[in-house]
Scaffold this active site. Structure first.
Site, short mmCIF file in Angstrom:
data_model
loop_
_atom_site.label_atom_id
_atom_site.label_comp_id
_atom_site.label_asym_id
_atom_site.label_seq_id
_atom_site.Cartn_x
_atom_site.Cartn_y
_atom_site.Cartn_z
N GLU A 191 4.06 4.69 0.39
CA GLU A 191 4.82 6.11 0.77
C GLU A 191 5.50 6.29 -0.46
O GLU A 191 6.52 5.71 -0.64
CB GLU A 191 5.78 5.92 1.89
CG GLU A 191 4.68 6.00 3.15
CD GLU A 191 5.47 5.98 4.48
OE1 GLU A 191 6.57 6.40 4.43
OE2 GLU A 191 4.95 5.73 5.83
N GLU A 197 6.08 0.03 8.86
CA GLU A 197 7.59 -0.38 8.59
C GLU A 197 8.07 -1.23 9.63
O GLU A 197 9.26 -1.02 10.31
CB GLU A 197 8.43 0.83 8.69
CG GLU A 197 7.72 2.04 7.34
CD GLU A 197 8.55 2.91 7.22
OE1 GLU A 197 8.90 3.57 6.14
OE2 GLU A 197 8.69 3.58 8.36
#
Length: 331
Positions: free
Chosen positions: A275, A199
């Site tokens: 995710e 991320e």
């Protein structure tokens, strides 16, 4: 939450897991030898030249006692999934600068750190592996997986191309890759993909040069499987990725919106929800977080119908042992 997801996936994939005459994943995908790994060179995944969908569940080995790894993997496989995903906790594997523990290393967490055993057990349980070495993992984990001793270096520029930080990252990744290299799928092992950073689109400042340096470290250490990054496309767009590395998305809802946006950047490529968030973590004394089964089923159905692949985050939540829990703002 784990029980609900298990029930959902068991219903979805039941026809595929009760037929004993079907080959195992490894029998099917390696029966003619291994010539290639996970490919994104077409609008769908292929593994060793055969059509493949990533149906994955997250299980962080450092949150699950080693004695339970196989049991948890059996549950993941019984739910119809074909892959597990895990971060790699740098802070545990290098608790002191230059001192490493990949099992039998003598640290207080050593029983959690037998990463080769983890990868081999996954293969024995007919599961592939997506490995996410970071070096920053977030994971709602202590210091995002960074070892505390890094703070002694006053010049360290965390998650940047600063020389001291890169030196320590390279040193750790070289040690890690020396352990896991032979467990890559194209070398007969279980690992089908590696994630670079985590991320990074949320980091500040963001340096593409840093991602390029990490990318080169992977290549220099004979990592030959698919390399990827993950961010929420809706929030970060392309900020956390670089050309030549496959980009995936993190999401809780609205899968079509994010999938269509990423396809504009990566046309004629498969789509992976790295995710798919099905819940949230708990704090001691606070209410237990849950998500309605109907909500998870609706979004999962939309992901499958797109069609796209997914990694359920988390499938096995586990526990933060000792003083390894992280922190969130205001908590």
């Amino acid at each position: 939450m784990g029980l609900s997801v298990t029930l959902i996936l068991t219903v979805c994939f039941l026809p595929f897991i009760i037929n004993d005459s079907l080959p195992t994943n490894y029998e099917y995908f390696t029966s003619d030898g291994i010539s290639s790994g996970l490919s994104v060179d077409q609008p769908y995944f292929t593994l060793n030249g055969k059509n493949f969908s990533v149906y994955s569940g997250a299980m962080h080995y450092f949150r699950v006692p080693r004695a339970y790894w196989r049991d948890r993997m059996k549950k993941i496989r019984a739910a119809g999934l074909n892959t597990i995903e895990t971060y790699v906790a740098w802070n545990l594997h290098e608790p002191y600068s230059g001192v490493y523990d990949f099992g039998e290393g003598g640290s207080e967490m050593e029983d959690f750190l037998h990463i080769e055993e983890l990868l081999q057990t996954a293969q024995e349980e007919d599961l592939f592996v997506i490995l996410r070495p970071g070096p920053y993992i977030c994971a709602e984990y202590n210091y995002g997986g960074f070892p505390a001793w890094l703070l002694r270096e006053k010049t360290t520029g965390f998650r940047t191309n600063e020389a001291t930080y890169i030196k320590y990252v390279r040193r750790f990744l070289e040690k890690l890759f020396a352990v896991v290299n032979k467990h890559q799928f194209t070398k007969g092992g279980s690992v089908i993909a590696f994630q670079i950073e985590n991320e990074y689109g949320t980091a500040w400042p963001r340096e593409k040069a840093y991602l390029e340096s990490l990318h080169q470290i992977f290549l220099d250490n004979d990592i030959v499987e698919l390399l990827l990054t993950s961010d929420s496309w809706k929030v970060q767009g392309t900020e956390g990725t670089i050309d030549g590395v496959f980009q995936t998305v993190n999401l809780k809802a609205e899968p079509e919106e994010q999938f269509n946006k990423i396809l504009k950047r990566q046309p004629n490529k498969p789509v992976l929800a790295m995710e798919f968030w099905v819940g949230w973590f708990d704090y001691w004394t606070n209410a237990h977080h849950t998500t309605e089964t109907s909500t998870v089923l609706e979004v999962l159905t939309r992901i499958l119908e797109f069609p796209a692949s997914f990694n359920i985050y988390m499938f096995i939540g586990g526990t933060n042992w000792g003083f390894t829990n992280g922190a969130s703002p205001g908590k």
